[in-house]
Design a protein around this motif. Sequence first.
Motif, PDB file in Angstrom:
ATOM      1  N   MET A   1      39.670  55.645  -4.685  1.00 37.58           N
ATOM      2  CA  MET A   1      40.003  54.873  -3.482  1.00 37.58           C
ATOM      3  C   MET A   1      40.466  55.806  -2.374  1.00 37.58           C
ATOM      4  SD  MET A   1      42.841  51.860  -2.919  1.00 37.58           S
ATOM      5  CE  MET A   1      41.983  50.676  -3.943  1.00 37.58           C
ATOM      6  N   ILE A   2      40.000  55.535  -1.155  1.00 38.08           N
ATOM      7  CA  ILE A   2      40.404  56.310   0.021  1.00 38.08           C
ATOM      8  C   ILE A   2      41.531  55.562   0.733  1.00 38.08           C
ATOM      9  CG2 ILE A   2      39.655  57.200   2.257  1.00 38.08           C
ATOM     10  CD1 ILE A   2      36.797  57.310   1.022  1.00 38.08           C
ATOM     11  N   SER A   3      42.624  56.244   1.039  1.00 38.33           N
ATOM     12  CA  SER A   3      43.749  55.627   1.756  1.00 38.33           C
ATOM     13  C   SER A   3      43.901  56.281   3.119  1.00 38.33           C
ATOM     14  CB  SER A   3      45.044  55.779   0.953  1.00 38.33           C
ATOM     15  OG  SER A   3      44.971  55.068  -0.258  1.00 38.33           O
ATOM     16  N   THR A   4      44.122  55.466   4.129  1.00 35.24           N
ATOM     17  CA  THR A   4      44.261  55.984   5.488  1.00 35.24           C
ATOM     18  C   THR A   4      45.127  55.037   6.311  1.00 35.24           C
ATOM     19  OG1 THR A   4      42.994  56.827   7.390  1.00 35.24           O
ATOM     20  CG2 THR A   4      42.205  54.795   6.364  1.00 35.24           C
ATOM     21  N   ASP A   5      45.540  55.487   7.482  1.00 36.36           N
ATOM     22  CA  ASP A   5      46.294  54.610   8.380  1.00 36.36           C
ATOM     23  C   ASP A   5      45.358  53.621   9.065  1.00 36.36           C
ATOM     24  OD1 ASP A   5      48.838  55.825   7.935  1.00 36.36           O
ATOM     25  OD2 ASP A   5      48.252  57.473   9.238  1.00 36.36           O
ATOM     26  N   ILE A   6      44.284  54.164   9.649  1.00 37.00           N
ATOM     27  CA  ILE A   6      43.340  53.329  10.399  1.00 37.00           C
ATOM     28  C   ILE A   6      41.934  53.544   9.856  1.00 37.00           C
ATOM     29  CG2 ILE A   6      42.332  52.824  12.653  1.00 37.00           C
ATOM     30  CD1 ILE A   6      44.871  53.806  13.964  1.00 37.00           C
ATOM     31  N   GLY A  79      38.737  61.499   8.185  1.00 31.64           N
ATOM     32  CA  GLY A  79      37.824  61.398   7.054  1.00 31.64           C
ATOM     33  C   GLY A  79      36.583  60.625   7.463  1.00 31.64           C
ATOM     34  N   PHE A  80      35.492  60.814   6.743  1.00 30.94           N
ATOM     35  CA  PHE A  80      34.234  60.145   7.086  1.00 30.94           C
ATOM     36  C   PHE A  80      33.535  59.660   5.819  1.00 30.94           C
ATOM     37  CE2 PHE A  80      35.004  63.070  10.570  1.00 30.94           C
ATOM     38  CZ  PHE A  80      34.724  62.291  11.691  1.00 30.94           C
ATOM     39  N   THR A  81      33.016  58.441   5.889  1.00 28.05           N
ATOM     40  CA  THR A  81      32.094  57.911   4.893  1.00 28.05           C
ATOM     41  C   THR A  81      30.838  57.515   5.653  1.00 28.05           C
ATOM     42  OG1 THR A  81      33.847  57.098   3.410  1.00 28.05           O
ATOM     43  CG2 THR A  81      31.675  56.082   3.201  1.00 28.05           C
ATOM     44  N   LEU A  82      29.783  58.313   5.510  1.00 22.42           N
ATOM     45  CA  LEU A  82      28.554  58.102   6.279  1.00 22.42           C
ATOM     46  C   LEU A  82      27.425  57.647   5.365  1.00 22.42           C
ATOM     47  CD1 LEU A  82      28.760  61.299   8.537  1.00 22.42           C
ATOM     48  CD2 LEU A  82      29.527  58.964   9.077  1.00 22.42           C
ATOM     49  N   ARG A  92      45.440  42.121   2.348  1.00 21.67           N
ATOM     50  CA  ARG A  92      46.430  41.926   1.302  1.00 21.67           C
ATOM     51  C   ARG A  92      47.822  42.044   1.892  1.00 21.67           C
ATOM     52  NH1 ARG A  92      43.824  45.703  -3.552  1.00 21.67           N
ATOM     53  NH2 ARG A  92      41.910  44.480  -3.831  1.00 21.67           N
ATOM     54  N   GLY A  93      48.566  40.976   1.875  1.00 16.23           N
ATOM     55  CA  GLY A  93      49.906  40.983   2.447  1.00 16.23           C
ATOM     56  C   GLY A  93      49.860  41.061   3.963  1.00 16.23           C
ATOM     57  N   GLU A  94      50.939  41.595   4.536  1.00 17.21           N
ATOM     58  CA  GLU A  94      51.070  41.625   5.990  1.00 17.21           C
ATOM     59  C   GLU A  94      50.376  42.818   6.635  1.00 17.21           C
ATOM     60  OE1 GLU A  94      52.394  39.394   8.097  1.00 17.21           O
ATOM     61  OE2 GLU A  94      52.548  38.100   6.338  1.00 17.21           O
ATOM     62  N   GLY A  95      50.286  43.941   5.912  1.00 10.36           N
ATOM     63  CA  GLY A  95      49.775  45.123   6.589  1.00 10.36           C
ATOM     64  C   GLY A  95      48.851  46.000   5.781  1.00 10.36           C
ATOM     65  N   ASP A  96      48.086  45.439   4.871  1.00 12.87           N
ATOM     66  CA  ASP A  96      47.165  46.231   4.075  1.00 12.87           C
ATOM     67  C   ASP A  96      45.791  45.578   4.054  1.00 12.87           C
ATOM     68  OD1 ASP A  96      48.833  48.400   3.077  1.00 12.87           O
ATOM     69  OD2 ASP A  96      49.911  46.854   1.976  1.00 12.87           O
ATOM     70  N   PHE A  97      44.780  46.395   4.315  1.00 14.11           N
ATOM     71  CA  PHE A  97      43.401  45.937   4.253  1.00 14.11           C
ATOM     72  C   PHE A  97      42.654  46.756   3.214  1.00 14.11           C
ATOM     73  CE2 PHE A  97      44.828  44.857   8.498  1.00 14.11           C
ATOM     74  CZ  PHE A  97      44.304  43.586   8.710  1.00 14.11           C
ATOM     75  N   VAL A  98      41.715  46.114   2.539  1.00 12.88           N
ATOM     76  CA  VAL A  98      40.842  46.805   1.597  1.00 12.88           C
ATOM     77  C   VAL A  98      39.403  46.539   2.018  1.00 12.88           C
ATOM     78  CG1 VAL A  98      40.092  47.023  -0.791  1.00 12.88           C
ATOM     79  CG2 VAL A  98      42.504  46.615  -0.283  1.00 12.88           C
ATOM     80  N   LEU A  99      38.684  47.624   2.294  1.00 12.85           N
ATOM     81  CA  LEU A  99      37.292  47.523   2.698  1.00 12.85           C
ATOM     82  C   LEU A  99      36.409  48.099   1.599  1.00 12.85           C
ATOM     83  CD1 LEU A  99      39.100  48.655   5.373  1.00 12.85           C
ATOM     84  CD2 LEU A  99      36.993  47.926   6.487  1.00 12.85           C
ATOM     85  N   THR A 100      35.255  47.472   1.377  1.00 11.33           N
ATOM     86  CA  THR A 100      34.315  47.914   0.355  1.00 11.33           C
ATOM     87  C   THR A 100      32.942  48.107   0.983  1.00 11.33           C
ATOM     88  OG1 THR A 100      35.526  46.593  -1.272  1.00 11.33           O
ATOM     89  CG2 THR A 100      33.359  47.413  -1.910  1.00 11.33           C
ATOM     90  N   THR A 101      32.290  49.235   0.669  1.00  9.93           N
ATOM     91  CA  THR A 101      30.972  49.513   1.221  1.00  9.93           C
ATOM     92  C   THR A 101      29.867  49.035   0.274  1.00  9.93           C
ATOM     93  OG1 THR A 101      30.554  51.691   0.227  1.00  9.93           O
ATOM     94  CG2 THR A 101      31.982  51.626   2.179  1.00  9.93           C
ATOM     95  N   MET A 103      27.863  50.815  -1.199  1.00 12.98           N
ATOM     96  CA  MET A 103      27.730  51.768  -2.295  1.00 12.98           C
ATOM     97  C   MET A 103      28.956  51.773  -3.211  1.00 12.98           C
ATOM     98  SD  MET A 103      24.734  52.930  -1.772  1.00 12.98           S
ATOM     99  CE  MET A 103      24.607  54.378  -2.814  1.00 12.98           C
ATOM    100  N   GLY A 104      29.872  50.820  -2.974  1.00 16.96           N
ATOM    101  CA  GLY A 104      31.030  50.685  -3.849  1.00 16.96           C
ATOM    102  C   GLY A 104      32.243  51.507  -3.458  1.00 16.96           C
ATOM    103  N   THR A 105      32.170  52.227  -2.342  1.00 19.31           N
ATOM    104  CA  THR A 105      33.332  52.986  -1.874  1.00 19.31           C
ATOM    105  C   THR A 105      34.416  52.027  -1.402  1.00 19.31           C
ATOM    106  OG1 THR A 105      31.902  54.806  -1.186  1.00 19.31           O
ATOM    107  CG2 THR A 105      34.132  54.758  -0.261  1.00 19.31           C
ATOM    108  N   ILE A 106      35.669  52.299  -1.775  1.00 14.19           N
ATOM    109  CA  ILE A 106      36.794  51.442  -1.396  1.00 14.19           C
ATOM    110  C   ILE A 106      37.725  52.212  -0.473  1.00 14.19           C
ATOM    111  CG2 ILE A 106      38.791  50.154  -2.240  1.00 14.19           C
ATOM    112  CD1 ILE A 106      37.249  49.715  -4.846  1.00 14.19           C
ATOM    113  N   ILE A 107      38.040  51.622   0.673  1.00 13.86           N
ATOM    114  CA  ILE A 107      38.946  52.236   1.644  1.00 13.86           C
ATOM    115  C   ILE A 107      40.122  51.296   1.863  1.00 13.86           C
ATOM    116  CG2 ILE A 107      39.237  53.100   3.989  1.00 13.86           C
ATOM    117  CD1 ILE A 107      35.741  52.850   2.913  1.00 13.86           C
TER     118      ILE A 107
END
Length: 336
Positions: A1-6, A79-82, A92-101, A103-107
């Motif tokens: 899993m990739i974690s980032t601010d934005i 970081g880049f996912t191209l 999820r909750g007040e300030g967390d997002f989970v994005l899925t591509t 190809m199954g990459t999770i950010i």
Amino acid sequence: MISTDIAIIGAGPVGLFAIFEAGLLKMRCHLIDYLPQVGGQLSEIYPKKPIYDIPGYPTVLAQELVDNLMEQGKPFHPGFTLGERIEGLEKRGEGDFVLTTNMGTIIESKVVVIAGGLGCFEPRKPAVAGLEQFENGRGVNYMILDPEKYRGQKMVIAGGGDSALDWTIFLADIVDELTLVHRSESFRGAPDSVNKVMELAESGKINLVLNSNLNSVSGNGKLETVELIHNKSLETTSINADHLIPLFGLSPKLGPIEQWNLNISKSAIEVNTDDYSTNIPGIYAIGDINTYTNKLKLILCGFHEAALMSHSAYQYMNPGVKYTMKYTTVNGVSEF
């Protein structure tokens, strides 16, 4: 899993500038784009087109602007996912997002910024029955991300534009067997590229099949055979192939974004012009993909939106916390 601010969806010029604006506020960005390189339309469609409305540049080539934006954001280590498209978004909750591509990459991110220009560039797919069952690593691809992946393989490329010609020329020395299929006898690409392809065909380096279209694909779990049909005689020909690359161009679409419960008007995302936030807290939209009264689809307007978005995103992530920005130069190197 990739974690980032934005998490920034779209690596065009506006998304790239957001790296710098967010970086000044100590926020790290991760960009996701369906295209295999950064730059959006500027790099994919008209890299050598001059642009005249960027402050401080009487004229700048599109690709040069992209390169400069990358250099400007470099100190903030984005970081880049191209070559992947965001398919799912979950809050999820007040300030967390989970994005899925696709190809199954999770950010995982605290803020999501949609900077997709006119939308996600999706490949124009030929009307071939069963084509989709061989996508996602099973033989059919619409972009070439790693040419070495095809070394020693059998490949069919379909198309008659610059992309089809350029990749045919490049891959002729990599793949074991290469067939270029085109529906006509004339090409839309650069004359020099056409000549090189003809020379490759005459020397036996590639197989060139003209006046033909893709008819069907088949295989047991993975692509094994591509069937072609002649436009006039309607005769069919079967070619053994490990990979099929249809290169018929790209078209912009909102894609999965339409399913995210955002307020959308005429294929654009409605935003609050105070900070370019959407109706979902923590999600922003900047650049040509958003809409508001008196909207101008200019790169410099997108830059302005990126700046205001970044300050709002900081407050969203750090409610009640004041921020400061410092810019220093040490031995000729910029530090923030």
